[in-house]
Design an enzyme around this catalytic site. Sequence first.
Site, PDB file in Angstrom:
ATOM      1  N   SER A  66       0.734  -1.288  -0.108  1.00  0.00           N
ATOM      2  CA  SER A  66      -0.337  -0.092   0.028  1.00  0.00           C
ATOM      3  C   SER A  66       0.760   1.151  -0.055  1.00  0.00           C
ATOM      4  O   SER A  66       1.726   1.528  -0.908  1.00  0.00           O
ATOM      5  CB  SER A  66      -0.849  -0.123   1.051  1.00  0.00           C
ATOM      6  OG  SER A  66      -1.926   0.882   1.160  1.00  0.00           O
ATOM      7  N   ASP A 274      -2.845   6.251  -3.021  1.00  0.00           N
ATOM      8  CA  ASP A 274      -1.953   5.634  -2.502  1.00  0.00           C
ATOM      9  C   ASP A 274      -1.485   4.618  -3.432  1.00  0.00           C
ATOM     10  O   ASP A 274      -2.064   4.300  -4.657  1.00  0.00           O
ATOM     11  CB  ASP A 274      -2.073   5.324  -1.085  1.00  0.00           C
ATOM     12  CG  ASP A 274      -3.081   4.075  -0.763  1.00  0.00           C
ATOM     13  OD1 ASP A 274      -3.700   3.927  -1.710  1.00  0.00           O
ATOM     14  OD2 ASP A 274      -2.867   3.472   0.222  1.00  0.00           O
ATOM     15  N   ASP A 276      -1.741   1.405  -3.519  1.00  0.00           N
ATOM     16  CA  ASP A 276      -2.617   0.369  -4.101  1.00  0.00           C
ATOM     17  C   ASP A 276      -4.128   0.953  -4.454  1.00  0.00           C
ATOM     18  O   ASP A 276      -5.096   0.158  -4.477  1.00  0.00           O
ATOM     19  CB  ASP A 276      -2.753  -0.867  -3.165  1.00  0.00           C
ATOM     20  CG  ASP A 276      -3.111  -0.773  -1.808  1.00  0.00           C
ATOM     21  OD1 ASP A 276      -3.271   0.576  -1.438  1.00  0.00           O
ATOM     22  OD2 ASP A 276      -3.643  -1.550  -0.972  1.00  0.00           O
ATOM     23  N   ASP A 278      -6.443   2.582  -2.393  1.00  0.00           N
ATOM     24  CA  ASP A 278      -7.378   2.451  -1.440  1.00  0.00           C
ATOM     25  C   ASP A 278      -7.681   3.429  -0.607  1.00  0.00           C
ATOM     26  O   ASP A 278      -8.391   3.531   0.332  1.00  0.00           O
ATOM     27  CB  ASP A 278      -7.235   0.989  -0.761  1.00  0.00           C
ATOM     28  CG  ASP A 278      -6.024   1.013   0.268  1.00  0.00           C
ATOM     29  OD1 ASP A 278      -5.409   1.753   0.098  1.00  0.00           O
ATOM     30  OD2 ASP A 278      -5.838  -0.103   1.034  1.00  0.00           O
ATOM     31  N   GLU A 370     -11.029   7.136   7.722  1.00  0.00           N
ATOM     32  CA  GLU A 370      -9.987   7.394   8.344  1.00  0.00           C
ATOM     33  C   GLU A 370      -9.582   8.957   7.869  1.00  0.00           C
ATOM     34  O   GLU A 370      -9.841   9.188   6.701  1.00  0.00           O
ATOM     35  CB  GLU A 370      -8.949   6.721   8.383  1.00  0.00           C
ATOM     36  CG  GLU A 370      -9.451   5.208   8.870  1.00  0.00           C
ATOM     37  CD  GLU A 370      -8.081   4.212   9.035  1.00  0.00           C
ATOM     38  OE1 GLU A 370      -7.825   3.819  10.072  1.00  0.00           O
ATOM     39  OE2 GLU A 370      -7.569   3.867   7.954  1.00  0.00           O
ATOM     40  N   PRO A 491       1.234   2.651  18.462  1.00  0.00           N
ATOM     41  CA  PRO A 491       2.344   1.799  17.701  1.00  0.00           C
ATOM     42  C   PRO A 491       1.589   1.874  16.351  1.00  0.00           C
ATOM     43  O   PRO A 491       0.372   1.240  16.260  1.00  0.00           O
ATOM     44  CB  PRO A 491       2.601   0.611  18.402  1.00  0.00           C
ATOM     45  CG  PRO A 491       1.478   0.480  19.506  1.00  0.00           C
ATOM     46  CD  PRO A 491       0.666   1.881  19.628  1.00  0.00           C
ATOM     47  N   GLY A 493       0.717  -0.071  12.997  1.00  0.00           N
ATOM     48  CA  GLY A 493       0.572  -1.408  12.483  1.00  0.00           C
ATOM     49  C   GLY A 493       1.082  -2.060  11.230  1.00  0.00           C
ATOM     50  O   GLY A 493       1.001  -2.866  10.767  1.00  0.00           O
TER      51      GLY A 493
END
Length: 532
Positions: A66, A274, A276, A278, A370, A491, A493
């Site tokens: 991604s 981005d 890929d 999405d 998001e 953190p 992912g």
Amino acid sequence: MSFLNNLNDYMKKYPNKQPDIQQQYGTAGFRNKADTLYHVTYRTGILAALRSRLTDSIIGVMITASHNPEEDNGLKIIEPDGSMLIQSWENLATKIANVSDDNLEQCIADMIKELNINMKDTMAKVYLARDTRMSGVSLSMALIDGIKTCYGEYKDFGLLTTPQLHYIVRCANSNGQYGEPSEQGYYKKLSNAFLRLTENSTKKLNVIVDCANGVGANKMILMEQYLTEKITFDLVNIGDGILNHGCGADFVKVNQRQPDSIELKSNQHYASFDGDADRIVFYYLNDQDNKFHLLDGDKIAVLVAKFLKQLLNAANLNEIEIMVVQTAYANGNSTKYIQDTLQLISDCVPTGVKHLHHRALQSEIGIYFEANGHGTILFSSNVQKRIAECTNENAKKLLHFIDLVNQTVGDAISDMLVVEAILDILNITIDEWDSFYQDLPNKLLKVAVKDRNVITTTDAERKCVEPKGLQSAIDKVVAEFGPQARSFIRPSGTEDVVRIYAEAQTKELADNLARKVGNLVYDFADGIGSKF
Ligand code: G16
């Protein structure tokens, strides 16, 4: 074992050469340097075939990292309905990826037994695709070998955007009810919906699209052929530069500026995908202050919410419930606008579209985005039925709108058409959309630490639990920055870093707050490199 085909031979081809590297099925699947992922990909092929047998349906696997750099790669497993892998299987994925070569066979046998997977009378069918990363071709081979180990069948779609594969998997499992399970079917469904939705306006539209040098470039060329009567695209970063480097949705969102290769001009819409495709963010040059203005996932959510509320009212369907789902990264003023001005319910969940998707499913219409531009809109089957039963023109518009949305996952191409259609129908300019609310100035930073997993959070990632004392130190710093200040850490992912978000009344305050909180993370969690 008779239900496994040549496991030992394949395992020699894909040994776990670096058992010290813990591979984790994280925010959006596995993600790491591509050369560490061969055994993980092979084993993911096995896992996907097992999931297919358990659900007796087609499972998808997308090979992509991604927004990450070219040398990374990753795997996203897709459920039969096109959504992301269910959470209980994420642990299984992590387990199978990390087990030693010697214990792999036993691990598979245990999984089959514990989950009671019927290895004889079920289908094992996996659809796969990849983005444009060089490593994608050889990783596809490893994935296919994994599928074959479980006597599975596969269909390799080659290059696709991530959301296209999600879409195709859903179509195939719904016997075509959701659409034709092919790339062409995707273009036809979306373009037809877009043209029908905007048919009452004679305006011609144009968008300059930064494709992040990723897979979205070629797919936009294919999509455009169906749309030229209404909308055209000027494509930039189409593969002539480095993937996600100095361009793309993540670069634009994090740096709050246009890609290096774009010189902003007045009266133009710009969008960045981005790697890929999405995620999407929009931006433009505002004539009044002559500055770059960003319209991120929060602005998209607000635009969609406002539009759907109006359209439901006009269609006499205003009893249908709309909910907006966000994460801690959502700009404070977007949440205020949703709740106070639009009078809609909103909720906050942890980062990762899988969490947003899950929450949005609980509403009749769930809009989730998001801030980084990753999101979509979900319509319950009951609501779709109710809209289909209405005969008025506005209800028909709603049906075209539903067809334009890729309900399986965030989709840059679909979301771009959604936004352009809404602006066209409402007859508003990009700066009018931008002025719905003013973003609170904000800053994103990342800090590299020895082990990011020492950080744990709660309250949808808004509060840090471990290391002890860090949250109270953050609270103290935030209090120095005025009533509108807010900051949290988590953190990542998808990268080996801790992310810091801060917002405050001015840009300077937001930047300083982020730096101060970043230094706290550095101190409490063994930072690497130098402080801010
Ligand atoms: C993935 C997830 C997104 C998430 C992003 C960043 O996006 O699908 O939901 O917001 O990673 O995650 P993190 O902050 O944990 O690194 P993508 O576009 O990279 O697949």
